[in-house]
Design a protein around this motif. Structure first.
Motif, PDB file in Angstrom:
ATOM      1  N   ARG A 270      81.522  24.509  90.550  1.00  0.00           N
ATOM      2  CA  ARG A 270      82.596  24.777  89.597  1.00  0.00           C
ATOM      3  C   ARG A 270      82.912  23.550  88.737  1.00  0.00           C
ATOM      4  O   ARG A 270      83.185  23.656  87.537  1.00  0.00           O
ATOM      5  N   ASP A 271      82.845  22.372  89.344  1.00  0.00           N
ATOM      6  CA  ASP A 271      83.194  21.139  88.637  1.00  0.00           C
ATOM      7  C   ASP A 271      81.981  20.243  88.379  1.00  0.00           C
ATOM      8  O   ASP A 271      82.133  19.035  88.166  1.00  0.00           O
ATOM      9  N   ASP A 272      80.794  20.811  88.391  1.00  0.00           N
ATOM     10  CA  ASP A 272      79.579  20.023  88.211  1.00  0.00           C
ATOM     11  C   ASP A 272      79.247  19.913  86.722  1.00  0.00           C
ATOM     12  O   ASP A 272      78.884  20.908  86.085  1.00  0.00           O
ATOM     13  N   PRO A 273      79.311  18.698  86.151  1.00  0.00           N
ATOM     14  CA  PRO A 273      79.025  18.570  84.722  1.00  0.00           C
ATOM     15  C   PRO A 273      77.537  18.569  84.387  1.00  0.00           C
ATOM     16  O   PRO A 273      77.165  18.774  83.242  1.00  0.00           O
ATOM     17  N   LEU A 274      76.665  18.338  85.393  1.00  0.00           N
ATOM     18  CA  LEU A 274      75.249  18.167  85.093  1.00  0.00           C
ATOM     19  C   LEU A 274      74.596  19.434  84.539  1.00  0.00           C
ATOM     20  O   LEU A 274      74.002  19.403  83.455  1.00  0.00           O
ATOM     21  N   PRO A 275      74.652  20.597  85.247  1.00  0.00           N
ATOM     22  CA  PRO A 275      74.038  21.792  84.659  1.00  0.00           C
ATOM     23  C   PRO A 275      74.709  22.223  83.366  1.00  0.00           C
ATOM     24  O   PRO A 275      74.044  22.746  82.460  1.00  0.00           O
ATOM     25  N   LEU A 276      76.012  21.981  83.243  1.00  0.00           N
ATOM     26  CA  LEU A 276      76.695  22.287  81.987  1.00  0.00           C
ATOM     27  C   LEU A 276      76.114  21.459  80.841  1.00  0.00           C
ATOM     28  O   LEU A 276      75.882  21.979  79.736  1.00  0.00           O
ATOM     29  N   LEU A 277      75.874  20.184  81.103  1.00  0.00           N
ATOM     30  CA  LEU A 277      75.318  19.317  80.060  1.00  0.00           C
ATOM     31  C   LEU A 277      73.902  19.756  79.688  1.00  0.00           C
ATOM     32  O   LEU A 277      73.525  19.733  78.514  1.00  0.00           O
ATOM     33  N   VAL A 278      73.109  20.168  80.689  1.00  0.00           N
ATOM     34  CA  VAL A 278      71.755  20.654  80.404  1.00  0.00           C
ATOM     35  C   VAL A 278      71.828  21.886  79.508  1.00  0.00           C
ATOM     36  O   VAL A 278      71.061  22.026  78.547  1.00  0.00           O
ATOM     37  N   VAL A 279      72.762  22.790  79.804  1.00  0.00           N
ATOM     38  CA  VAL A 279      72.961  23.963  78.939  1.00  0.00           C
ATOM     39  C   VAL A 279      73.312  23.513  77.525  1.00  0.00           C
ATOM     40  O   VAL A 279      72.777  24.021  76.532  1.00  0.00           O
ATOM     41  N   GLY A 280      74.227  22.551  77.429  1.00  0.00           N
ATOM     42  CA  GLY A 280      74.637  22.064  76.115  1.00  0.00           C
ATOM     43  C   GLY A 280      73.484  21.463  75.331  1.00  0.00           C
ATOM     44  O   GLY A 280      73.357  21.683  74.119  1.00  0.00           O
ATOM     45  N   LEU A 281      72.621  20.702  75.999  1.00  0.00           N
ATOM     46  CA  LEU A 281      71.464  20.107  75.328  1.00  0.00           C
ATOM     47  C   LEU A 281      70.507  21.197  74.840  1.00  0.00           C
ATOM     48  O   LEU A 281      69.976  21.126  73.720  1.00  0.00           O
ATOM     49  N   ILE A 282      70.274  22.198  75.678  1.00  0.00           N
ATOM     50  CA  ILE A 282      69.380  23.287  75.279  1.00  0.00           C
ATOM     51  C   ILE A 282      69.940  24.024  74.078  1.00  0.00           C
ATOM     52  O   ILE A 282      69.219  24.314  73.112  1.00  0.00           O
ATOM     53  N   ARG A 283      71.240  24.319  74.104  1.00  0.00           N
ATOM     54  CA  ARG A 283      71.857  25.075  73.004  1.00  0.00           C
ATOM     55  C   ARG A 283      71.888  24.261  71.707  1.00  0.00           C
ATOM     56  O   ARG A 283      72.036  24.817  70.629  1.00  0.00           O
TER      57      ARG A 283
END
Length: 584
Positions: A270-283
């Motif tokens: 829920r609070d993990d920024p790493l996969p969120l950042l990977v999503v952001g880079l891909i998008r």
């Protein structure tokens, strides 16, 4: 010892100077503290990971944790490691954005509770081909702490997070992402956008997506333990054998697994920024490549027992043997895989121990090819046999150079260019040698026409291969993606899309193409059929084996005839398949 020293030299210089690592200490253990301080031999998980990062060229390590864990994390690391705490996901993303703005070189983001081999870390950090990329595994990795990925032609096209889905997945993210210096600006923008989205109320459907993930993983755990639950109910209503666990103990066992496999990972995700950042880079259309775990160990323990088990499992793996096996390309043909790579990998290890470089081996392979052509040019039976043997030695050296490069992680643009040019050069000069040899033995009528036809056919096939691959990479680069606030990943590339969708609305050609793809996939369900498909396309290993065998037994004219016959079948087969994929 020589190999270890050579590998350390490559690994420590592969990342470049000034590399910064953000070590995330966000996952909780079963005792409520940070999982990264669980004991691991004489160290903790966190101190072991920091030591691994230091060994591979990371200059600065910053631990990012929760406020309640700041003191325990600081107590477990050295004075040269900064520990910073942030209460909310948005604050962590803001902190990552600030590091991306100020990092002098590459930025690495990794979870401090990861247990993996040194080689897995080096696969990401020390491979100069990976500018911005992630560590991944194509094997099924259970649990919420390994979000799903979709990788196409080495590029990460979609990533799962707590709030984002992946429609088609073929890999898992293993809690490690490297952002190259040239992509730090995009990373900062992506991190700040995600921070803004998570600062107050979550975007629409993000909460629903997270709840679905937890329910889906939870159902898997409960289904796996359904037998224990039934047994607990039966024991509660009747007598139980002496020494057999009671219903309460069985239910506690189920609850304990649910907590370790679902509840604790869900809280961490829920609070993990790493996969969120990977999503952001891909998008944001950043090119993310991937380093594979292969058969090395990877885990994220959440209890002392888990950490002890991970310690034993890590020690049980022969890391050098795995790295040597991984040096062999998984996509090689039948002849190369089973008749050459079974021994060429050990030659590659010998070359590494004696300080040889891949480019030196590539050059030696070309020189051996020239010698083979000269032997063929003599025209005699002894020359044909000698040429056949020399060509096989040259091909073995050609396999060794790539395996040596992957084993020692010595990659370069020059090396890739030399390998490609010398592969073509060896083959074409051998054609010339065979034609000259045929003339020398009095069988030269029309032989140059046959040689030119074989060369033209092979050149055509190379042109088709390279242009098709370039078209696929171009299509990947222009794929339409949804904004990062959308839980959906956006458009799936045509060749990855489920070919059963909307069959009633597609054209006849599209239906024909999809039928061809379905047939091809179904044909590969048995291993022997997969290898038959690899043989029929006449890859370089099979071509060189055909040249050697035909030249030694029947002479140049038969060699060219066989090459043309098999080459035409291969050209028709591969071209038809690519046309059908284009229709689809």
């Amino acid at each position: 010892m020589a190999v270890a020293q050579a590998e350390v030299k490559v690994r420590t210089t592969g990342t470049g100077p000034g590399v910064t690592a953000l070590c995330l200490a966000l996952a909780a253990s079963d005792d409520g503290g940070p999982a990264c301080v669980l004991p691991f031999g004489r160290d903790t998980l966190l101190t072991r990971m920091i030591a691994q990062l230091r060994a591979y060229g990371v200059d600065r390590v910053v631990v990012l944790t929760r406020p309640t864990w700041r003191d325990v994390c600081r107590a477990s690391v050295g004075p040269d490691v900064e520990v910073t705490a942030h209460p909310r996901l948005s604050d962590m993303l803001d902190r990552i954005a600030n590091f991306a703005d100020t990092a002098p070189s590459d930025l690495l983001i990794v979870h401090g509770d990861v247990v993996t081999h040194n080689g897995a870390v080096a696969n990401l950090l020390a491979d100069p081909r990976i500018g911005t990329g992630v560590l991944s595994s194509t094997d099924a990795v259970a649990g919420l702490l390994a979000p799903r990925l979709r990788i196409t032609r080495g590029r990460v096209m979609a990533c799962e997070s707590a709030y984002h889905s992946v429609r088609v997945h073929n890999s898992s993210l293993l809690a490690m992402c490297k952002i190259g210096a040239s992509d730090l600006g995009e990373a900062a923008v992506a991190a700040r956008e995600l921070a803004d989205l998570t600062r107050w109320a979550l975007p629409e459907r993000w909460g629903d997506e997270f709840a679905w993930k937890v329910a889906d993983r939870g159902a898997t755990v409960l289904e796996r333990n359904a037998g224990l639950a039934v047994l607990a109910d039966q024991l509660a209503d009747g007598p139980r054998p002496a020494g057999f666990p009671g219903p309460t103990e069985l239910r506690e066992q189920i609850a304990d697994e649910y907590e370790r496999r679902v509840a604790l990972p869900a809280e961490a995700l829920r609070d993990d920024p790493l996969p969120l950042l990977v999503v952001g880079l891909i998008r944001r259309d950043v090119m993310l490549t991937t380093a594979y775990l292969r058969r090395l160990h990877w885990d994220r323990p959440v209890s002392v027992a888990d950490a002890e088990a991970a310690h034993d499992e890590l020690a049980a793996v022969d890391e050098d043997a795995v790295q040597l096996s991984s040096a062999v390309k998984a996509t090689d043909g039948f002849f190369t895989t089973f008749l050459v790579s079974t021994y060429s990998r050990y030659i590659a290890r010998w070359a590494a121990r004696h300080g040889l470089t891949p480019n030196q081996v590539t050059t030696a392979s070309m020189l051996l090819g020239v010698l083979a052509a000269l032997a063929f040019a003599t025209g005699g039976n002894a020359g044909m046999v000698a040429g056949a043997l020399l060509l096989q030695v040259a091909f073995t050296a050609d396999c060794v150079d790539g395996q040596l490069a992957r084993y020692t992680r010595q990659f370069s643009t020059l090396g890739a260019w030399l390998d490609s040019v010398f592969d073509r050069g060896k083959e074409y000069i051998v054609y010339a040698g065979l034609a000259i040899g045929a003339a020398a033995r009095g069988d030269g009528e029309g032989i140059w026409l046959l040689a030119a036809a074989a060369l033209a056919l092979q050149t055509f096939r190379h042109f088709i291969d390279f242009s098709y691959a370039a078209q696929q990479h171009q299509a990947l680069a222009v794929s339409v993606r949804h904004p990062v606030k959308s839980p959906d990943e956006g458009d799936v590339s045509r060749w990855e899309e489920s070919i059963g969708d909307a069959e009633d609305s597609i054209s006849v050609l599209q239906r024909l193409g999809r039928s061809g793809i379905r047939t091809s996939v179904a044909f590969e369900r048995q291993p022997w059929r997969k290898w038959f498909k690899r043989i029929i396309v006449l890859p370089i290993g099979e071509r060189f084996a055909l040249i050697s065998l035909a030249a030694a037994i029947a002479g140049p004219r038969t060699t060219f005839t066989w090459l043309l016959a098999w080459g035409l079948v291969a050209a028709v087969y591969t071209t038809t398949g690519r046309v059908l994929r284009s229709f689809a």
